[in-house]
Design a protein around this motif. Structure first.
Motif, PDB file in Angstrom:
ATOM      1  N   GLY A 159       0.782  -1.222   0.000  1.00 39.36           N
ATOM      2  CA  GLY A 159       0.000   0.000   0.000  1.00 39.36           C
ATOM      3  C   GLY A 159       0.813   1.270   0.000  1.00 39.36           C
ATOM      4  O   GLY A 159       0.297   2.357  -0.264  1.00 39.36           O
ATOM      5  N   TYR A 168     -10.862  -3.544  -3.887  1.00 42.61           N
ATOM      6  CA  TYR A 168     -10.092  -2.752  -2.945  1.00 42.61           C
ATOM      7  C   TYR A 168     -10.558  -3.000  -1.509  1.00 42.61           C
ATOM      8  O   TYR A 168      -9.750  -2.967  -0.568  1.00 42.61           O
ATOM      9  N   ASP A 169     -11.840  -3.260  -1.320  1.00 47.35           N
ATOM     10  CA  ASP A 169     -12.332  -3.628   0.014  1.00 47.35           C
ATOM     11  C   ASP A 169     -11.744  -4.961   0.462  1.00 47.35           C
ATOM     12  O   ASP A 169     -11.341  -5.137   1.617  1.00 47.35           O
ATOM     13  N   ARG A 213      -8.217  -4.387   1.426  1.00 47.90           N
ATOM     14  CA  ARG A 213      -8.141  -3.678   2.703  1.00 47.90           C
ATOM     15  C   ARG A 213      -8.405  -4.616   3.881  1.00 47.90           C
ATOM     16  O   ARG A 213      -7.756  -4.520   4.929  1.00 47.90           O
ATOM     17  N   SER A 272      -5.379  -7.945   3.812  1.00 47.53           N
ATOM     18  CA  SER A 272      -3.951  -7.739   3.566  1.00 47.53           C
ATOM     19  C   SER A 272      -3.176  -7.562   4.860  1.00 47.53           C
ATOM     20  O   SER A 272      -3.760  -7.301   5.922  1.00 47.53           O
ATOM     21  N   GLN A 304      -1.246  -5.839   7.689  1.00 51.48           N
ATOM     22  CA  GLN A 304      -1.492  -4.527   8.288  1.00 51.48           C
ATOM     23  C   GLN A 304      -0.254  -4.044   9.059  1.00 51.48           C
ATOM     24  O   GLN A 304       0.520  -4.859   9.566  1.00 51.48           O
ATOM     25  N   ILE A 321      -1.512  -1.551   6.220  1.00 53.37           N
ATOM     26  CA  ILE A 321      -1.368  -1.718   4.787  1.00 53.37           C
ATOM     27  C   ILE A 321      -0.481  -0.658   4.142  1.00 53.37           C
ATOM     28  O   ILE A 321       0.251  -0.934   3.193  1.00 53.37           O
ATOM     29  N   GLN A 337      -5.042   5.289  -0.950  1.00 52.86           N
ATOM     30  CA  GLN A 337      -4.396   5.108   0.359  1.00 52.86           C
ATOM     31  C   GLN A 337      -5.270   5.674   1.472  1.00 52.86           C
ATOM     32  O   GLN A 337      -5.409   5.064   2.542  1.00 52.86           O
ATOM     33  N   TYR A 341      -8.471   5.903   1.344  1.00 51.88           N
ATOM     34  CA  TYR A 341      -9.620   4.987   1.463  1.00 51.88           C
ATOM     35  C   TYR A 341      -9.238   3.763   2.296  1.00 51.88           C
ATOM     36  O   TYR A 341     -10.031   3.297   3.115  1.00 51.88           O
ATOM     37  N   PHE A 342      -8.026   3.257   2.101  1.00 58.37           N
ATOM     38  CA  PHE A 342      -7.571   2.086   2.845  1.00 58.37           C
ATOM     39  C   PHE A 342      -7.616   2.320   4.354  1.00 58.37           C
ATOM     40  O   PHE A 342      -7.880   1.396   5.119  1.00 58.37           O
TER      41      PHE A 342
END
Length: 432
Positions: free
Chosen positions: A195, A238-239, A242, A245, A247, A249, A402, A404-405
């Motif tokens: 990320g 992308y959800d 998120r 992944s 962390q 991220i 980023q 949004y993540f």
């Protein structure tokens, strides 16, 4: 007196003769040097700089009148370094360019490559990425595949068979099946999404923007609109990234995601392509053949989804030094058409060649063979993210994804910002 005179003349002759030969050799040396051509090659891929140096040595050994100097600048600084070259009046003879926006920036400096013998060897699906003002000015460096790279060993230990994943629902089931076994498998996450890298965010976005433009790179480059035709699928992926992944991220960088997380089996998947092959086999010879597989993103979700295949980089020849233009073209021809250059490209660079009618059995691993078959087929689909406006990936798309993540912006807000800024950048850069 006569003797003295003859002796004197002999002495003078003895003194003059060496000067005559020295002068003659000097004149020949100057002529030889004046016929020697030094080509300047600007490379934006640091990871293959050594191999390009080797190709240059191989070529100049057979062509002693040519010298090739390779300047390498990449990892985010290549574009600025190339601009500085042109601004200082030191334009390279051969330049590596990333995408049509960068090609368009130098279009007045680039010569047509249509007549080259190398051009006739290029896969038709890749040619549009090197076209500016209806002129072919760039040849693709290689053939790349974009999708999910998965660790075969992790999949096997989790009881997941990649060949049974046919659509998005199958993919989500596989992700969840791996996730519930994370502790047993010793995983830090299902995904090792880097990320911190806006380039990776951009390449993932290509999965959803490319098909909206029918995978047509010129069409994408000319458009002033960011396509949201497959926006809901983009949102879902992308959800998923998120939620599953490693962390945090945004702390994951590219090199550790490949060399530590993926190689050591700490994650099951990373959204990368075959450009990670040299790194993985560099760590452990044979790792790629044994452990690396790829599966596509499921966007249309109708059974037609496949790996995106295209080229991120194109080679062009400049018109700034007319006396060196032919030599530059000859070197490019040699790189694309000679067996010895091809051996370095496929076995040391580990590239999948961008040329048609290639003997796929020569590729050193099964994944590369699959990528060539997909990329050379009539159903090949090219990614268009390199055709985004200059700065869009690093200054807009990447930073907002980023945000949004980390739940700093909603998806609706993200869509509005991206739509507006994409149009603004395109209009400014097109001069409209």
């Amino acid at each position: 007196m006569f003797f003295k005179s003859r002796k004197f003349r002999a002495l003078i002759f003895a003194l003059i003769l060496p000067l005559f030969f020295v002068t003659g050799c000097s004149s020949g040396s100057q002529q030889s040097n004046s016929n020697k051509i030094t080509l300047n090659f600007f490379n934006q891929k640091p990871e293959i700089s050594t191999q390009y140096q080797k190709l240059a040595r191989m070529y100049t050994k057979k062509h002693p009148n040519v010298s090739i100097q390779i300047t390498t600048s990449g990892q985010g600084g290549g574009a600025a370094a190339l601009q500085a070259k042109f601004a200082s009046g030191e334009a390279p003879d051969i330049i590596m360019l990333g995408g049509l926006p960068e090609i368009d920036r130098y279009k007045e400096h680039l010569v047509s490559l249509k007549g080259l013998s190398a051009t006739k060897t290029i896969l038709p699906s890749l040619l549009s990425g090197g076209i500016s003002n209806n002129r072919l000015v760039g040849l693709p460096v290689d053939l790349e595949a974009y999708g999910w790279s998965y660790n075969k060993t992790v999949f096997a230990r989790a009881g997941v068979n990649a060949s049974n994943i046919h659509n998005y629902d199958d993919f989500v089931k596989a992700v969840k099946k791996i996730d519930v076994q994370k502790e047993k498998l010793g995983l830090s996450g299902v995904f090792g999404f880097n990320g911190a890298d806006t380039n990776s965010i951009a390449s993932v976005s290509a999965q959803f923007t490319s098909q909206a433009y029918d995978n047509n790179q010129v069409k994408a480059f000319k458009s002033t609109n960011f396509p949201w035709k497959y926006g809901s699928q983009m949102h879902s992926y992308y959800d998923l990234i998120r939620n599953y992944s490693v962390q945090p991220i945004l702390s994951v960088k590219y090199d550790p995601s490949v060399q530590d997380l993926f190689y050591n089996g700490k994650v099951a998947m990373i959204p990368q392509g075959n450009w990670i092959i040299p790194t993985l086999d560099g760590i452990e010879k044979g790792f790629v053949q044994k452990n690396l597989g790829m599966i596509p993103f499921f966007v249309k979700n109708d059974g037609s989804d496949r790996l995106l295949t295209g080229s991120s980089w194109y080679l062009g020849v400049t018109n700034d030094h007319p006396k060196r233009e032919k030599a530059a073209k000859d070197f490019i021809n040699w790189m694309f058409t000679s067996r010895e250059a091809e051996n370095v490209i496929i076995n040391e660079m580990r590239f999948v060649p961008a040329t048609k009618n290639f003997d796929v059995s020569r590729l050193p691993d099964d994944l590369s063979k699959d990528i060539y078959r997909i990329g050379s087929s009539k159903d090949a689909r090219a990614p268009i993210h390199k055709q985004y406006p200059n700065g869009f990936s690093t200054q807009v798309l990447g930073p907002y994804i980023q945000r949004y993540f980390v739940h700093d912006i909603s998806w609706n807000q993200l869509e509005k910002v991206i739509t507006t800024k994409y149009r603004q950048l395109r209009e400014i850069q097109s001069g409209e």
